[in-house]
Write a protein that holds these residues in place. Structure first.
Motif, short mmCIF file in Angstrom:
data_model
loop_
_atom_site.label_atom_id
_atom_site.label_comp_id
_atom_site.label_asym_id
_atom_site.label_seq_id
_atom_site.Cartn_x
_atom_site.Cartn_y
_atom_site.Cartn_z
N ARG A 29 24.90 7.75 3.71
CA ARG A 29 26.36 7.85 3.63
C ARG A 29 26.97 6.58 3.02
NH1 ARG A 29 29.07 11.78 6.20
NH2 ARG A 29 27.84 13.28 7.39
N VAL A 30 26.54 5.42 3.49
CA VAL A 30 27.10 4.16 3.00
C VAL A 30 26.75 3.93 1.54
CG1 VAL A 30 26.98 1.63 3.24
CG2 VAL A 30 27.21 3.07 5.28
N VAL A 31 25.49 4.09 1.21
CA VAL A 31 25.04 3.82 -0.17
C VAL A 31 25.71 4.78 -1.15
CG1 VAL A 31 23.05 3.78 -1.71
CG2 VAL A 31 22.88 2.73 0.56
N LEU A 32 25.82 6.05 -0.79
CA LEU A 32 26.44 7.02 -1.70
C LEU A 32 27.95 6.79 -1.83
CD1 LEU A 32 24.43 10.22 -0.77
CD2 LEU A 32 24.37 8.98 -2.95
N ALA A 33 28.59 6.34 -0.76
CA ALA A 33 30.03 6.03 -0.84
C ALA A 33 30.25 4.85 -1.78
CB ALA A 33 30.59 5.73 0.55
N LEU A 34 29.38 3.86 -1.72
CA LEU A 34 29.49 2.70 -2.62
C LEU A 34 29.13 3.09 -4.05
CD1 LEU A 34 28.01 -0.08 -0.33
CD2 LEU A 34 30.32 -0.05 -1.29
N LEU A 35 28.08 3.88 -4.21
CA LEU A 35 27.66 4.31 -5.55
C LEU A 35 28.76 5.14 -6.22
CD1 LEU A 35 25.44 4.47 -7.72
CD2 LEU A 35 24.65 6.56 -6.60
N GLY A 36 29.40 5.99 -5.45
CA GLY A 36 30.45 6.85 -5.99
C GLY A 36 31.59 6.05 -6.60
N ALA A 37 31.84 4.87 -6.05
CA ALA A 37 32.91 4.02 -6.59
C ALA A 37 32.54 3.43 -7.94
CB ALA A 37 33.22 2.89 -5.60
N HIS A 38 31.27 3.48 -8.29
CA HIS A 38 30.78 2.88 -9.53
C HIS A 38 30.57 3.88 -10.65
CE1 HIS A 38 30.13 -0.38 -6.78
NE2 HIS A 38 29.74 -1.16 -7.75
N LEU A 39 30.53 5.15 -10.31
CA LEU A 39 30.28 6.18 -11.32
C LEU A 39 31.59 6.93 -11.59
CD1 LEU A 39 26.92 7.64 -9.99
CD2 LEU A 39 27.23 5.99 -11.83
N VAL A 40 31.77 7.36 -12.82
CA VAL A 40 33.00 8.07 -13.16
C VAL A 40 32.71 9.35 -13.92
CG1 VAL A 40 34.41 5.96 -13.22
CG2 VAL A 40 33.27 6.74 -15.31
N GLY A 41 33.71 10.22 -13.90
CA GLY A 41 33.72 11.38 -14.77
C GLY A 41 32.56 12.32 -14.60
N GLU A 42 32.08 12.80 -15.74
CA GLU A 42 31.05 13.83 -15.79
C GLU A 42 29.75 13.38 -15.13
OE1 GLU A 42 29.74 17.58 -16.44
OE2 GLU A 42 31.78 16.84 -16.71
N VAL A 43 29.41 12.10 -15.27
CA VAL A 43 28.17 11.60 -14.69
C VAL A 43 28.21 11.72 -13.16
CG1 VAL A 43 26.77 9.52 -14.34
CG2 VAL A 43 27.60 10.09 -16.62
N ARG A 44 29.34 11.33 -12.56
CA ARG A 44 29.46 11.44 -11.10
C ARG A 44 29.43 12.91 -10.68
NH1 ARG A 44 34.25 8.33 -8.24
NH2 ARG A 44 35.47 10.10 -8.94
N ALA A 45 30.11 13.78 -11.43
CA ALA A 45 30.13 15.20 -11.10
C ALA A 45 28.73 15.81 -11.22
CB ALA A 45 31.11 15.93 -12.03
N GLN A 46 28.00 15.43 -12.26
CA GLN A 46 26.64 15.95 -12.44
C GLN A 46 25.73 15.50 -11.30
OE1 GLN A 46 24.75 15.32 -16.25
NE2 GLN A 46 26.65 15.74 -17.34
#
Length: 131
Positions: A29-46
């Protein structure tokens, strides 16, 4: 291919050598919440499409980050969010989660993610890139 919740957590639990699925889930949960802040757009959605639904939602509703953190600061931020963690245990948590994410994402998507992240994240994902 989307991993099921149990399968995803079992991979993280095994790689992190956690005593329980709960510990693995907390790290994820923690790592993915932090990672999500670093990825944008289509890459995060994919990437979200490759994760179990609950983790996809965490990735898509991330903790806010003013700027992409270099890998060392990402580890420090992870340690700050996990009760009782140190930078050493955070490195273990990040590695267990991100190597599982890399497997779920596949090589092509991982390459796209690494293009959005500061240098050095290839090591956090357990996929050192040739320089």
């Amino acid at each position: 291919m989307t991993l099921r919740w149990e399968a995803f957590l079992d991979h993280v639990k095994e790689r992190g050598e956690y005593g329980s699925r709960q510990e693995a889930e907390r790290a994820a949960r923690v790592v993915l919440a932090l990672l999500g802040a670093h990825l944008v757009g289509e890459v995060r959605a994919q990437l979200a499409a490759h994760l179990p639904e609950a983790f996809a939602l965490i990735l898509l509703n991330p903790l806010q980050s003013a700027e992409p953190l270099p890998p060392e600061r990402f580890l420090r931020a992870t340690a700050a969010w996990i009760e009782g963690a140190t930078e050493q245990t955070a490195a273990w948590d990040v590695s267990a989660v991100l190597s599982t994410v890399a497997d779920a994402a596949g090589d092509d998507l991982l390459q796209q993610m690494l293009l959005q992240l500061p240098a050095g994240y290839d090591l956090l994902f357990g996929r050192p890139q040739p320089t």
